[in-house]
Write a protein that holds these residues in place. Structure first.
Motif, short mmCIF file in Angstrom:
data_model
loop_
_atom_site.label_atom_id
_atom_site.label_comp_id
_atom_site.label_asym_id
_atom_site.label_seq_id
_atom_site.Cartn_x
_atom_site.Cartn_y
_atom_site.Cartn_z
N VAL A 189 0.84 -1.20 0.00
CA VAL A 189 0.00 0.00 0.00
C VAL A 189 0.88 1.24 0.00
N MET A 190 0.51 2.22 -0.83
CA MET A 190 1.14 3.53 -0.79
C MET A 190 0.04 4.58 -0.74
N ILE A 191 0.19 5.54 0.18
CA ILE A 191 -0.77 6.64 0.30
C ILE A 191 -0.19 7.87 -0.37
N PHE A 192 -0.95 8.46 -1.27
CA PHE A 192 -0.57 9.71 -1.93
C PHE A 192 -1.54 10.78 -1.43
N SER A 193 -1.05 11.70 -0.62
CA SER A 193 -1.90 12.70 0.03
C SER A 193 -1.68 14.06 -0.62
N LEU A 194 -2.72 14.56 -1.27
CA LEU A 194 -2.68 15.86 -1.93
C LEU A 194 -3.42 16.86 -1.04
N SER A 195 -2.72 17.88 -0.57
CA SER A 195 -3.36 18.85 0.32
C SER A 195 -3.12 20.26 -0.18
N SER A 196 -4.14 21.10 -0.03
CA SER A 196 -4.05 22.49 -0.47
C SER A 196 -5.24 23.25 0.09
N GLU A 197 -5.27 24.55 -0.19
CA GLU A 197 -6.36 25.40 0.28
C GLU A 197 -7.65 25.05 -0.46
N PRO A 198 -8.81 25.43 0.12
CA PRO A 198 -10.08 25.20 -0.59
C PRO A 198 -10.10 25.92 -1.93
N GLY A 199 -10.67 25.25 -2.94
CA GLY A 199 -10.82 25.87 -4.24
C GLY A 199 -9.63 25.77 -5.15
N SER A 200 -8.62 25.00 -4.76
CA SER A 200 -7.39 24.91 -5.55
C SER A 200 -7.46 23.85 -6.65
N GLY A 201 -8.54 23.06 -6.69
CA GLY A 201 -8.70 22.06 -7.74
C GLY A 201 -8.20 20.68 -7.39
N LYS A 202 -7.93 20.41 -6.11
CA LYS A 202 -7.35 19.12 -5.73
C LYS A 202 -8.31 17.95 -5.97
N THR A 203 -9.62 18.16 -5.73
CA THR A 203 -10.58 17.08 -5.99
C THR A 203 -10.61 16.74 -7.47
N THR A 204 -10.57 17.75 -8.33
CA THR A 204 -10.55 17.51 -9.77
C THR A 204 -9.30 16.75 -10.17
N ILE A 205 -8.16 17.07 -9.55
CA ILE A 205 -6.90 16.40 -9.88
C ILE A 205 -6.99 14.91 -9.58
N ILE A 206 -7.45 14.54 -8.37
CA ILE A 206 -7.44 13.11 -8.03
C ILE A 206 -8.49 12.36 -8.84
N ARG A 207 -9.60 13.02 -9.16
CA ARG A 207 -10.61 12.35 -9.98
C ARG A 207 -10.11 12.15 -11.41
N ARG A 208 -9.41 13.13 -11.96
CA ARG A 208 -8.86 12.97 -13.31
C ARG A 208 -7.85 11.83 -13.33
N ILE A 209 -6.97 11.77 -12.34
CA ILE A 209 -5.97 10.70 -12.29
C ILE A 209 -6.67 9.35 -12.19
N GLY A 210 -7.66 9.25 -11.30
CA GLY A 210 -8.38 7.99 -11.13
C GLY A 210 -9.11 7.57 -12.39
N TYR A 211 -9.74 8.54 -13.05
CA TYR A 211 -10.50 8.22 -14.26
C TYR A 211 -9.57 7.70 -15.36
N ASP A 212 -8.42 8.34 -15.52
CA ASP A 212 -7.47 7.89 -16.55
C ASP A 212 -6.90 6.51 -16.22
N LEU A 213 -6.62 6.26 -14.94
CA LEU A 213 -6.08 4.95 -14.56
C LEU A 213 -7.12 3.85 -14.74
N ALA A 214 -8.39 4.16 -14.50
CA ALA A 214 -9.45 3.18 -14.74
C ALA A 214 -9.49 2.80 -16.21
N GLY A 215 -9.30 3.80 -17.09
CA GLY A 215 -9.27 3.52 -18.52
C GLY A 215 -8.08 2.68 -18.92
N GLY A 216 -7.03 2.71 -18.08
CA GLY A 216 -5.83 1.93 -18.37
C GLY A 216 -5.82 0.54 -17.77
#
Length: 650
Positions: A189-216
């Motif tokens: 197991v590896m945990i990748f923790s993305l943290s930033s201020e509200p509104g910085s787009g972090k939720t969009t980033i992890i969803r985009r990564i997950g969506y692309d990996l699912a396609g792979g």
């Protein structure tokens, strides 16, 4: 009893009946086999109006074969659909028109062919997929549809398929790191923790990564908003998967104890990546609970001007830019957005590039008074707990006949449903946050009203079991009553009034008295200690024990009388905490009791107090323990070393 007296008495004896009255105001149900003039039904329908039912659920029915005119009028008053039939006839008609109802498994469990080495039990699958969504390729958005993502809502899988997001360097770097991990051979197991201020787009980033990996080809599982993880069940299901796994968790801090338990039980066949997004102030909590595991931390960098140009172009193509110069000179307007978090930049671009403060004041001024209060309740709830507040609670907190219009975005202060369709959030969290802080600066009396309305509406939904299960309502309440992080920063001098107003509904709750004690300590340390003792009397638990010990340490700082007795009590309390930590299987030690112990010990030594040999040896053991378990906590270990040095000198 009159109808009203009957209802009040019944509801007063049962929190469930209180909750039922709220559910009946907004949720769909079927009434059959009774008349509408039954005293209990009449009372609990009183809160339901023709507009109180939520619009994203089906209608409610009264099944009555022989209704009279009064029955028809009452149905209209309460928003009930009258079915002139016997119940058996109605059910037979439903079966004919709609067919057999699907099973829970059919509604919950996706097709998973080729994913499991050994398929888990049906019960385990239903439990697991009640919390996790299997990410799959999605159909693109309908032609001409304007996605609510552009207005601040969480990005959907169809938005990602339609490339609504702007690619960023952070997304590419983190995506490559996660892909590299899941492509390896180590079943770890590896945990990748993305943290930033509200509104910085972090939720969009992890969803985009997950969506692309699912396609792979990876198995990507997204934790549904407001779900509670069952660690043992999740470990069994994940252990049966024979492909690389990615878990997307928006808000790992809220689930970190469960994730630690899951990681300790899972028996993987391929690599597992946990990809999370959290507000930056939660990083310390994640590090405290999970930091000794395989974990990497990432931040979100400022966008370059080219990324803002990409944002302006996407808004232009969606027909959402109102400034003609921005269409002709995108680079110039992109430069004006530099250093704005993406959510703020998008909001400004949609509003002719005005400053955010101007936008917030304008929409507040344009909104109806009732919409302002509903929005403020949702904004406060989202500030406390990112998952939002359930529809029945926001509807109970403030009765707004236009609430459904707010949820259709048909107003200046729009609300939206979270992914689960049950919990309500401000459509644009950045505007909500700025508006909340504007109220804190300029309208504290109104904000006090909002705090109190939310606290009272929450109270029937939180009990000891809910707290242990860490339900969304329990998490929201815990944060709402946080004296130092929420109540005092937002309410200022009104914070004490809030706690006084909430006492009747929350006096049963130990955390209420803990936080009231912490709020009171600056003005009256002795009263604060009494509040903390009351919290311990309600619940003997490490949290109220540690709060009491910390307040006694503050008293120790301020006095020269009875210091040995005060320190002795602190020592005994923290000894109880440590015993609880070492004997409770599911409990993970936290640094707070040790920090309190070291602080009190250093105060005692500075006042010339003596530590008996037995206590000294115990404290030295705890110093050694902390140097191993909390090795990254610099302040804690510095305090420990001061004690060690003082004991050696002595």
């Amino acid at each position: 009893f009159s109808t009203a007296e009957y209802g009040r008495a019944t509801r007063g004896m049962s929190a469930w009946m209180h909750v039922l009255s709220e559910l009946m105001a907004s949720e769909p149900f079927i009434i059959a086999g009774t008349s509408l003039n039954e005293s209990d039904l009449e009372y609990y329908l009183a809160g339901r109006t023709s507009t109180s039912a939520r619009a994203n659920r089906g209608p409610s029915f009264l099944v009555e074969p022989y209704p009279d005119k009064i029955t028809e009028l009452v149905c209209k008053e309460h928003g009930l659909t009258l079915v002139k039939a016997k119940l058996s006839e109605f059910l037979a008609w439903l079966s004919t028109e709609l067919g057999a109802s699907p099973t829970v498994s059919q509604l919950t469990v996706p097709s998973m062919e080729g994913i499991f080495a050994t398929r888990p039990s049906a019960e385990d699958q239903v439990n697991f997929f009640s919390s996790f969504e299997l990410v799959r390729p999605s159909a693109p958005n309908a032609e001409g549809e304007v996605s609510p993502f552009y207005f601040g809502k969480t990005i959907r899988w169809s938005d990602l398929e339609s490339s609504m997001d702007v690619p960023t360097d952070d997304e590419m770097a983190l995506g490559a790191r996660v892909k590299n991990w899941t492509s390896g051979d180590d079943a770890k197991v590896m945990i990748f923790s993305l943290s930033s201020e509200p509104g910085s787009g972090k939720t969009t980033i992890i969803r985009r990564i997950g969506y692309d990996l699912a396609g792979g080809g990876a198995v990507v599982l997204n934790l549904n908003s407001n779900s509670v993880i069952d660690p043992e069940n999740a470990a069994r299901v994940l252990s049966a998967i024979n492909r690389p796994i990615v878990l997307l968790i928006d808000g790992l801090a809220d689930h970190s104890p469960s994730m630690r338990s899951l990681i300790s039980h899972v028996n993987l066949k391929r690599p597992l990546a946990i990809l999370s997004a959290d507000r930056d102030y939660r990083k310390d909590h994640i590090d405290r609970v999970l930091g000794d595991l395989n974990i990497e931390y990432f931040g979100v960098n400022d966008w370059p001007v080219e990324s803002y140009e990409g944002l302006i172009e996407k808004l232009r193509r969606a027909g959402l830019l109102g400034d003609s110069d921005a269409i002709r000179y995108p680079k110039k307007f992109a430069s004006a957005l530099l250093r704005d978090p993406v959510a703020i930049a998008s909001c400004r671009a949609l509003n002719n590039f005005k400053p955010l403060e101007t936008i917030v004041r304008s929409i507040w001024s344009d909104a109806r008074e009732s919409d302002r209060r509903s929005y403020a309740v949702a904004a406060l709830a989202e500030h406390c707990y990112p998952g939002g507040v359930s529809y029945p609670i926001i509807e109970k907190a403030y009765r707004n006949a236009g609430l459904n219009n707010q949820l259709k975005y048909d107003c200046p202060l729009p609300l939206t449903y979270a992914d689960d369709g049950d919990y309500v959030l401000p459509l644009n969290p950045v505007i909500a946050d700025r508006l909340l802080h504007m109220l804190a600066r300029e309208k504290q009396a109104l904000l006090l009203e909002i705090f109190s309305m939310l606290a009272v509406a929450l109270s029937p939904h939180v009990n000891r079991r809910a707290t242990i299960s860490r339900t969304p309502e329990a998490k929201l309440a815990a944060r709402l009553f946080s004296a130092e992080q929420v109540a005092r920063p937002l309410l200022g001098t009104f914070a004490g009034t809030f706690f006084s107003q909430a006492r009747e509904a929350w006096q049963w709750n130990s955390r209420y008295w803990e936080q009231r004690a912490l709020l009171t300590q600056a003005e009256n340390i002795d009263l604060a200690i009494q509040y903390a003792r009351h919290a311990v009397a309600i619940e003997e638990h490490p949290f109220p024990w540690t709060t009491l010990a910390s307040l006694l340490s503050k008293k120790l700082e301020q006095t020269s009388v009875g210091v040995d007795a005060i320190y002795g009590e602190i020592y005994e309390i923290l000894n109880q905490v440590v015993r609880h930590e070492t004997t409770t299987k599911a409990w993970r030690p936290t640094p707070h009791p040790y920090a309190t112990l070291f602080h009190a010990t250093n105060i005692l030594i500075s006042k010339g107090g003596k530590i008996p040999p037995k206590k000294r040896d115990w404290i030295l053991q705890k110093i050694e323990f902390c140097s191993k378990v909390f090795s990254r906590d610099k302040m804690l270990n510095e305090a420990a070393e001061r004690i060690r040095a003082s004991i050696k000198v002595a």
